[in-house]
Every structure is written in structure tokens, then in C-alpha cells.
Motif scaffolding. Structure first.
Motif, short mmCIF file in Angstrom:
data_model
loop_
_atom_site.label_atom_id
_atom_site.label_comp_id
_atom_site.label_asym_id
_atom_site.label_seq_id
_atom_site.Cartn_x
_atom_site.Cartn_y
_atom_site.Cartn_z
N ARG A 176 -41.29 -22.75 15.42
CA ARG A 176 -41.88 -23.96 15.12
C ARG A 176 -43.27 -23.80 14.53
N CYS A 177 -43.70 -22.44 14.35
CA CYS A 177 -44.64 -22.01 13.26
C CYS A 177 -46.31 -22.41 13.91
N THR A 178 -46.35 -23.35 14.98
CA THR A 178 -47.90 -23.43 15.39
C THR A 178 -47.74 -23.14 16.76
N LEU A 179 -49.04 -23.08 17.38
CA LEU A 179 -49.05 -22.86 18.93
C LEU A 179 -48.93 -24.18 19.36
N ALA A 180 -49.31 -25.21 19.04
CA ALA A 180 -49.24 -26.34 19.71
C ALA A 180 -47.65 -27.10 19.64
N ALA A 181 -46.93 -26.77 18.82
CA ALA A 181 -45.51 -27.02 18.65
C ALA A 181 -44.74 -26.47 19.50
N GLU A 182 -44.84 -24.83 19.43
CA GLU A 182 -44.34 -23.95 20.60
C GLU A 182 -44.46 -24.37 22.00
N LEU A 183 -45.91 -24.65 22.29
CA LEU A 183 -46.22 -24.88 23.64
C LEU A 183 -45.44 -26.32 24.07
N GLY A 184 -45.74 -27.29 23.24
CA GLY A 184 -45.02 -28.67 23.52
C GLY A 184 -43.38 -28.40 23.77
N ALA A 185 -42.63 -27.42 22.95
CA ALA A 185 -41.36 -27.14 23.18
C ALA A 185 -41.24 -26.48 24.64
N ALA A 186 -42.09 -25.47 25.04
CA ALA A 186 -41.96 -24.89 26.19
C ALA A 186 -42.25 -25.81 27.25
N ILE A 187 -43.09 -26.73 27.11
CA ILE A 187 -43.32 -27.76 28.28
C ILE A 187 -41.93 -28.67 28.72
N GLU A 188 -41.61 -29.17 27.35
CA GLU A 188 -40.33 -29.94 27.38
C GLU A 188 -39.11 -29.08 28.13
N ARG A 189 -39.19 -27.56 27.94
CA ARG A 189 -37.97 -26.88 28.77
C ARG A 189 -38.13 -26.62 30.17
N LEU A 190 -39.49 -26.35 30.49
CA LEU A 190 -39.69 -25.68 31.54
C LEU A 190 -40.27 -26.47 32.72
N GLN A 191 -40.76 -27.80 32.12
CA GLN A 191 -41.52 -28.82 33.07
C GLN A 191 -42.37 -28.34 34.16
N ALA A 227 -55.11 -30.88 23.31
CA ALA A 227 -54.27 -31.96 23.01
C ALA A 227 -52.94 -31.98 23.39
N VAL A 228 -52.14 -30.81 23.62
CA VAL A 228 -50.86 -30.64 23.69
C VAL A 228 -50.69 -31.10 25.48
N ALA A 229 -51.60 -30.38 26.18
CA ALA A 229 -51.86 -30.68 27.52
C ALA A 229 -51.82 -32.33 27.77
N ALA A 230 -52.82 -32.79 27.05
CA ALA A 230 -53.20 -34.31 27.23
C ALA A 230 -51.77 -35.05 26.91
N ALA A 231 -51.34 -34.73 25.68
CA ALA A 231 -50.14 -35.53 25.53
C ALA A 231 -49.13 -35.42 26.44
N HIS A 232 -48.93 -34.38 27.19
CA HIS A 232 -47.88 -34.00 28.22
C HIS A 232 -48.40 -34.54 29.77
#
Length: 521
Positions: free
Chosen positions: A90-105, A125-130
Motif C-alpha cells: 500500500r506504499c505508506t506506513l499508515a496504510a500498511e499499518l491500518g491493513a495489519a490492524i484490520e487483519r490481526l486485531q 493517527a492510525v492508532a486513533a482511527a482504530h
């Protein structure tokens, strides 16, 4: 490339590891339980394109990350690692981390404090969004915390490195004899400013290099393919990218170069990029080496009679003094610090900074070397490439972006204050008590560059005038009122006052022509 099957176990802590946090003993791993926790790392294009990073810098980070990933596997730490060339990256740290959070919960995110304000804000920002806690832990690769530096800085108009350095020396007992500094002095800088003279450097040890292994060769091929239009070359790539190699590099420096480092740490010579410097800053900034290891090794060499005190103190000052200091400045001054422009510099960075084809011998050598190796020592950075940008009046944010892009040791916490504050005086004196402005005569004194250059550092105007000298006097003219208020610049301003009006006009006109031609005569 998820190396632990998603959902096999609930993830308690997802440990985020960035490309400059390659330490198995980092605070983020405190309390790590492989039965409950997992590690996340991601290679993303954003980290090579938010500034147009040179190929050696990209390769150092990617190769070091992949080697560290293997260390994590061997240590039995569950790892979720995304490669740059993985399908769907996904080319950005934020996008890759967001996807990992969705997958690993995960229940919580944990990381060691990053070295880049931009990255910290993105991950928060990613942490707050999740709706997840992001536990940011202290980076133990420093002698002092940011809070300790902030306490030291409170109420001070200027933040001078020397005072912080002495405080840390005393607190940690480094180069101390009881309560007094070793040798009766805190600073041996006056003994560490020799030039090589007409004969040039003698007896420079061969630099230790590390032949690329299979992992590094894969990275080099990837960088050539993915970032082939980026500046720089990978033909001479041989940087240490593992902890084992970094320890070898440190040991070789202590044994072979440290005894001579102090005397010639400010000297330069054409075609000699390595000289007596350590070449371990990238390993330190990637956290492959701990600063205490480097400082202790140097002090031990002095106490055992293998290196003189002046050299050892000069080297230790760069780590225990300067490295700690710039980190404190960065984190206590950000984010507004990055936008400062105290001299109202507005020129564009000359194009030749990206290719090195320029008639001034010093600039050509320093830039060509930088693009070929990803390295230049601190005086080449401060008093060649940095000095020319300062005198020309280049916008400091453009200078910062170039330094961050081209050097293998560049992480923003260390690069930004060094460039914007120390080199460009754009912070208005937060770091430096005066601008580091000098004419071509300085380069003639401290290097062998001028002997092979068609320009004369003693001339201010005319076809043979050294552009550094022309621009130096133009710099004084442009900032005369400001510099007259600076106690350390009064002698230079008095010299300026002796110039007749006609010569002032000629200097201004020649400097203007240089700017119109992109900084090139």
C-alpha cells in the motif's frame, strides 16, 4: 508477507519496528511474549519518495531491515513483514499499518519513539482511527531523554551544545578524573583543526567495506529496478547492514583511525572521501550500534594508551555531545522548527547538487562523492555543500530535503537541526551563536581543492574570482545590519566597512549573476 498466520492466536501487543529501530533489545520489546505478541515491519515507497532519496540511502535501510527481520525470526519472535515488492503493497506506513490492524486485531500497539515527527504523527493517527492505544516507549539508544534535555534548555535563550555536553560527561562519568575532566579540559577542539598541508594526507588506512551478501544483492537489484531514476549509484555499495558488521566497523576505527582522527577531523582532500573518520553514523542511527559502545571503546583506547586524549575527546564529543544535543533540539522545537527561515533565504537549490557537474573543484568532489557513496564527512557537509547553499541564499527547506535524501545516515531528528540550524542558520541562532560563513580562503587553508581549481579564493570579483569568496562578501552585505548585532561577527562586519562603494556594487552584481545562472559561474 505475513509470517504468522492471521488469527492463529489473539495478538495482545503488536510491536511496530521502523527502519531505524533495528535493535533486539529496544524498549518496545520489554515484556515481549511470543505466545501473545507479534512484530510488524513494512517496507514502503513513501519512505523513499517523500524526499527523493538517493539509491545508497534506500539500499542501506532496506537491506538492514531485511537482515533484522531474519534476526527476529531466529529469536523466535512472530513477525508480520511486508516487502516493497510484495503484491498489494500500500506504499505508506499508515496504510500498511491500518491493513495489519484490520487483519490481526491487536489489543494495543507498542513502539520505540521514532526519529521522525512526520512518522510519529502518521502512526498516532492510525492508532486513533482504530481506537487503539499506541504505547510509545523511550529510545534507549541515547544517554539522555528528551525530557531531560527540555529541563536543561528551560529558560535558556540559546541552546549551546558545550553546556549539555559537559553536563552529560559529568553525569555519566565519561572521560572524567573524579569531578574534573580528563586532562584538565573539557574540550580539545583547538588541537583538532590541522590541515594536511601541501603533501596531502599520509598513511590513511584502507576503509573496511562489507561485500553484499545474497540479501543485500536482492535489495540492490530491487532498488535499481524500482528507484532507477533516483540520484546516486550502487556500484560501490559496501555499508554495514548488520550488527555484526557494525561492530567490526567500530573496532577497525578504534584500532586504525581513532589515533589520528582528532588532528585531521576538519581537513579535506580531493579524491579522499574516508580519511580518518569513523563511518559508523549510519550504523548508530539504524540502532545497529549503541552509542555507549562507541564511547566506551574510544575511552578504553585512551586509557590503554592506544589513542591520544585530544582525538578521543573529539570523537566522544560528536556522540555524547553533538548527537544528544541535536536530538534534544529537534524534539523540543518541532514541528515549527522545520519551517524556520531566519535569513529569509529564497533561492532554489542548484541543479548541480543532484549530479555534481560544477566547475568549483570542492563542490564537484564533495557532491560526486556523496552521490557515489552516500557519505561525506561533517566538514564537507558544513563547509562545502552547506556553506555554498548558505552564501547563495538557498531556501533552507530545500537544503534540508537534499541532505535528508542523499546521506545513508540521514534520519530527520539528526539531519534537520544539523542542516537548518547549524549549517543554514535558519533557526536564528537557536543552535549556533553565529552563521558558519566563510570565503574560499577557508577552503584553501583546510583542503587541497583550490590547487586543482580554476578559481582564485583571494579574488572577490572578476572572471577568476572564487564563487565562495564573491558570495561570502555578498552574504555580509545582504545581512550587514543583522550581523552587526552579533558579537562574534563584528570583526567580519568591520572588514566589510572597509570596502569602497564601487567594490560593493561589483560584488553584488557578480553575486546576482551567479544566482541567475543557478549558482554556477
Amino acid at each position: 508477507m505475513a509470517e504468522r498466520s492471521a488469527g492463529a492466536h489473539p495478538v495482545r501487543h503488536l510491536i511496530l519496528v521502523l527502519g531505524d529501530q533495528l535493535d533486539l533489545q529496544a524498549a518496545a520489546f520489554d515484556g515481549f511474549d511470543p505466545a501473545q505478541d507479534a512484530v510488524w515491519m513494512a517496507e514502503v515507497a513513501e519512505e523513499s519518495t517523500h524526499v527523493w532519496s538517493a539509491q545508497p540511502r534506500i539500499a542501506v535501510f532496506l537491506s538492514a531491515m531485511r537482515h533484522f527481520a531474519q534476526e527476529l525470526r531466529e529469536a523466535g519472535r512472530p513477525l508480520h513483514y511486508t516487502r516493497l515488492d510484495d503484491q498489494g503493497n500500500r506504499c505508506t506506513l499508515a496504510a500498511e499499518l491500518g491493513a495489519a490492524i484490520e487483519r490481526l486485531q491487536p489489543a494495543e500497539l507498542v513502539m520505540t519513539a521514532p526519529g521522525d515527527w512526520r512518522v510519529l504523527q502518521a502512526l498516532r493517527a492510525v492508532a486513533a482511527a482504530h481506537r487503539l492505544v499506541l504505547d510509545v516507549r523511550e529510545d534507549r539508544h541515547f544517554y539522555a531523554t528528551v525530557r531531560e534535555f527540555a529541563a536543561h534548555a528551560k529558560g535558556r535563550r540559546g541552546l549551546r551544545m558545550e553546556f549539555w555536553y559537559r553536563e552529560l560527561r559529568a553525569r555519566h562519568g565519561v572521560l572524567m578524573e573524579g569531578k574534573e575532566p580528563a586532562g584538565g579540559r573539557w574540550n580539545f577542539d583547538s588541537e583538532n583543526r590541522e590541515s594536511f598541508g601541501a603533501q596531502g594526507p599520509q598513511g590513511v588506512p584502507q576503509r573496511v567495506g562489507f561485500a553484499p551478501d545474497q540479501t543485500t544483492r536482492e535489495v540492490l537489484a530491487l532498488v535499481r529496478t524500482r528507484f532507477g531514476d533516483h540520484p546516486g549509484s550502487l556500484e560501490r555499495f559496501d555499508w554495514p547492514v548488520t550488527r555484526a558488521d557494525a561492530l567490526v566497523a567500530l573496532a577497525r576505527f578504534i584500532d586504525e583511525r581513532l589515533p589520528f582522527f582528532g588532528t585531521w577531523q576538519d581537513a579535506m582532500w580531493p579524491g579522499e572521501p574516508w580519511l580518518f573518520h569513523a563511518h559508523i553514523s549510519a550504523a548508530l542511527n539504524l540502532k545497529l550500534l549503541h552509542p555507549r559502545e562507541a564511547v566506551q571503546a574510544a575511552e578504553t583506547a585512551w586509557r590503554e594508551g592506544r589513542a591520544p586524549l585530544a582525538s578521543v575527546e573529539g570523537f566522544i564529543r560528536q556522540i555524547l555531545g553533538w548527537r544528544e544535543y541535536v536530538r534534544g533540539v529537534y524534539w523540543t522545537q518541532m514541528p515549527r522548527y522545520a519551517e524556520r527561515n531566519g535569513l529569509n533565504a529564497r533561492e532554489d537549490l542548484p541543479d548541480f547538487y543532484w549530479h555534481g557537474r560544477v566547475p568549483m573543484a570542492c563542490l564537484s568532489d564533495a557532491i560526486t562523492q556523496t552521490l557515489a557513496t552516500g557519505y561525506a564527512h561533517h566538514i564537507q557537509r558544513l563547509m562545502v555543500t552547506g556553506l555554498y547553499a548558505l552564501l547563495l541564499g538557498v531556501a533552507p527547506q530545500q537544503v534540508h530535503a537534499w541532505y535528508l535524501a542523499v546521506y545513508v545516515d540521514a534520519v530527520e531528528w539528526v539531519e534537520l537541526p544539523n542542516t537548518l540550524g547549524m549549517s543554514q542558520y535558519a533557526d536564528g541562532g537557536v543552535m549556533g551563536s553565529k552563521p558558519y560563513a566563510a570565503s574560499g580562503k577557508y577552503l584553501q587553508r583546510m583542503s587541497g581543492y583550490c590547487k586543482g581549481c580554476r578559481f582564485d579564493p583571494g579574488q572577490r570579483t572578476g572572471a577568476q574570482a572564487c564563487p565562495f569568496t564573491t558570495l561570502y562578501w555578498d552574504f555580509l552585505l545582504r545581512h550587514e545590519e543583522l550581523l552587526a548585532q552579533n558579537q562574534r561577527m563584528k570583526m567580519q562586519v568591520r572588514n566589510l566597512a572597509r570596502l569602497p562603494a564601487a567594490e560593493r556594487d561589483a560584488i553584488r552584481a557578480q553575486a546576482m549573476r551567479l544566482r541567475r545562472h543557478g549558482g554556477t559561474p
